[in-house]
Write an enzyme that holds these catalytic residues in place. Structure first.
Site, short mmCIF file in Angstrom:
data_model
loop_
_atom_site.label_atom_id
_atom_site.label_comp_id
_atom_site.label_asym_id
_atom_site.label_seq_id
_atom_site.Cartn_x
_atom_site.Cartn_y
_atom_site.Cartn_z
N ASN A 122 57.51 111.46 2.45
CA ASN A 122 57.78 110.54 3.57
C ASN A 122 58.27 111.38 4.76
OD1 ASN A 122 58.60 108.56 5.33
ND2 ASN A 122 60.40 107.94 4.12
N LYS A 138 58.82 110.50 7.76
CA LYS A 138 59.66 109.76 8.71
C LYS A 138 59.20 110.03 10.16
CE LYS A 138 63.32 110.06 5.34
NZ LYS A 138 64.72 109.86 5.04
N HIS A 150 62.07 100.50 2.81
CA HIS A 150 62.88 101.72 2.82
C HIS A 150 64.27 101.37 3.36
CE1 HIS A 150 64.33 105.72 3.81
NE2 HIS A 150 63.39 106.20 3.01
N GLU A 171 66.17 102.84 5.33
CA GLU A 171 66.34 103.05 6.78
C GLU A 171 65.79 101.84 7.55
OE1 GLU A 171 64.55 106.94 7.02
OE2 GLU A 171 66.25 107.75 5.90
N GLU A 185 65.88 104.18 -4.75
CA GLU A 185 66.47 105.11 -3.78
C GLU A 185 67.90 104.68 -3.47
OE1 GLU A 185 63.36 107.45 -1.54
OE2 GLU A 185 63.73 105.67 -0.35
N GLY A 200 68.99 111.70 2.14
CA GLY A 200 69.30 112.60 3.24
C GLY A 200 70.72 113.14 3.22
N SER A 254 67.40 112.92 -1.83
CA SER A 254 67.73 114.35 -1.86
C SER A 254 67.02 115.11 -2.97
CB SER A 254 69.26 114.54 -1.95
OG SER A 254 69.88 113.99 -0.81
C1 PEP Z 1 63.57 109.10 1.68
O1 PEP Z 1 63.53 109.08 2.89
O2 PEP Z 1 62.99 108.21 1.03
C2 PEP Z 1 64.31 110.15 1.04
C3 PEP Z 1 64.47 110.10 -0.25
O3 PEP Z 1 64.83 111.16 1.85
P1 PEP Z 1 65.50 112.54 1.36
O4 PEP Z 1 64.57 113.12 0.31
O5 PEP Z 1 65.58 113.37 2.57
O6 PEP Z 1 66.81 112.19 0.77
#
Ligand code: PEP
Length: 254
Positions: free
Chosen positions: A9, A11, A95, A97, A167, A173, A212
Site C-alpha cells: 500500500n 499511500k 483502512h 487512515e 491491522e 506506521g 509495521s
Molecule cells: C498500512 O498502511 O496498511 C500499514 C500496515 O502501514 P505500515 O506497514 O507502514 O505500518
C-alpha cells in the site's frame, strides 16, 4: 490452496515515474516467487502507468479507495468502473487512515464493500482496534462490530470473495508489531465469526496482517499458520525491502 498474498500500500507516495520504477522493480523481483500473489496499490494518479507497467507479469493491481456510487456529482471521487477500466483486481476498503482521518464510518465501509463486489472488484477489508480499545479489552468487540456492519446483507458467495486484513491501528506506521500470539488470536476470532455468520470453512478467505511489517519481522509472520499474507505500508516503498518480505512468504501456501 490459495497462495499467500503480499500487498504493498503505497499511500500518498510517488509520482508516475517513481511509481513505474518501483512497480517494475517489484515485478522483476517477484518473478522468482511465483508461489506468492503480489499486489500493488499505488495512488490513483499512478494507477494507469503502473497498470501498463504490470501488463506482462503476475503482479496485480489494487486501488486504495473507491466511491460506492457508479457515477455522478461526487467531486474528487473514483468509481468502480473507473478502477476496472485500469485493470484493478483488488481495492483496499476501510483502512484505518480512511476511517480515522476521513471519517469513514462502518456504514460507509459497508457501502464500499458492496459496490466493489457488485463490479467484480475484490475488497481487502481492513479491521482493527486502537491502542485504547485494546487496553480496555475491546479488541474482539470492535472487530466484531466492524465485520458485522461491513458484511450485512452479503451472501456466503459474496463474502468468500473478500480478503480480510487485521491491522491494529497502534501498529500502523509506528514500528510496533503486534505479537504473533495477538495476531493469531484475532485471526482465529475473525475465522470463527465468518464461520458463524456465513458457514465459511476456516480457509475460505485469506486473512492478512498489517502493521509495521518489515524484512526483519516478515519471516516470523510468514511462519504463523494463521497469517495468510501481509498488507505492507512503509516497507513497500523500497523494492529491496518489499521483495524481501515477498520472499519470506515464498515458502508458505495458505
Ligand atoms: C498500512 O498502511 O496498511 C500499514 C500496515 O502501514 P505500515 O506497514 O507502514 O505500518
Amino acid at each position: 490452496m490459495k497462495p499467500a498474498l503480499v500487498v504493498g500500500n503505497w499511500k500518498m507516495h510517488g509520482t508516475r515515474s517513481e511509481a513505474v520504477k518501483l512497480a517494475t522493480g517489484v515485478l522483476e523481483a517477484s518473478r522468482r516467487n511465483l508461489s506468492v500473489e503480489v499486489v500493488l496499490a499505488p495512488p490513483f494518479t499512478a494507477l494507469a502507468a503502473v497498470s501498463a507497467a504490470l501488463r506482462c507479469g503476475a503482479v496485480r493491481l489494487a486501488a486504495q479507495n473507491l466511491h460506492w456510487e457508479t457515477e455522478g456529482a461526487f467531486t474528487g471521487e473514483i468509481s468502480v468502473s473507473m478502477l476496472r477500466d485500469l485493470d484493478c483486481r483488488y481495492v483496499i476498503v476501510g483502512h484505518s487512515e480512511r476511517r480515522r482521518l476521513f471519517g469513514e464510518s462502518d456504514a460507509i465501509v459497508a457501502k464500499k464493500v458492496g459496490a466493489a463486489l457488485s463490479a467484480g472488484l475484490r475488497p481487502i477489508l481492513c479491521v482493527g482496534e486502537t491502542l485504547g480499545e485494546r487496553r480496555r479489552g475491546r479488541t474482539n468487540g470492535v472487530i466484531a462490530r466492524q465485520l458485522r456492519v461491513a458484511l450485512k446483507g452479503l451472501s456466503k458467495s459474496a463474502i468468500e470473495k473478500l480478503t480480510f486484513a487485521y491491522e491494529p491501528v497502534w501498529a500502523i506506521g509506528t514500528g510496533k508489531n503486534a505479537t504473533p500470539e495477538q495476531i493469531a488470536a484475532v485471526h482465529r476470532f475473525v475465522r470463527e465469526l465468518l464461520r458463524r455468520r456465513a458457514g465459511l470453512s476456516a480457509r475460505a478467505c485469506r486473512i492478512l496482517y498489517g502493521g509495521s511489517v518489515r524484512p526483519d519481522n516478515a519471516a516470523e509472520l510468514a511462519a504463523q499458520p494463521e497469517v495468510d499474507g501481509v498488507l505492507v505500508g512503509g516497507a513497500s516503498l523500497k523494492v529491496g525491502a518489499f521483495a524481501s518480505i515477498v520472499r519470506s512468504f515464498g515458502a508458505t501456501a495458505v
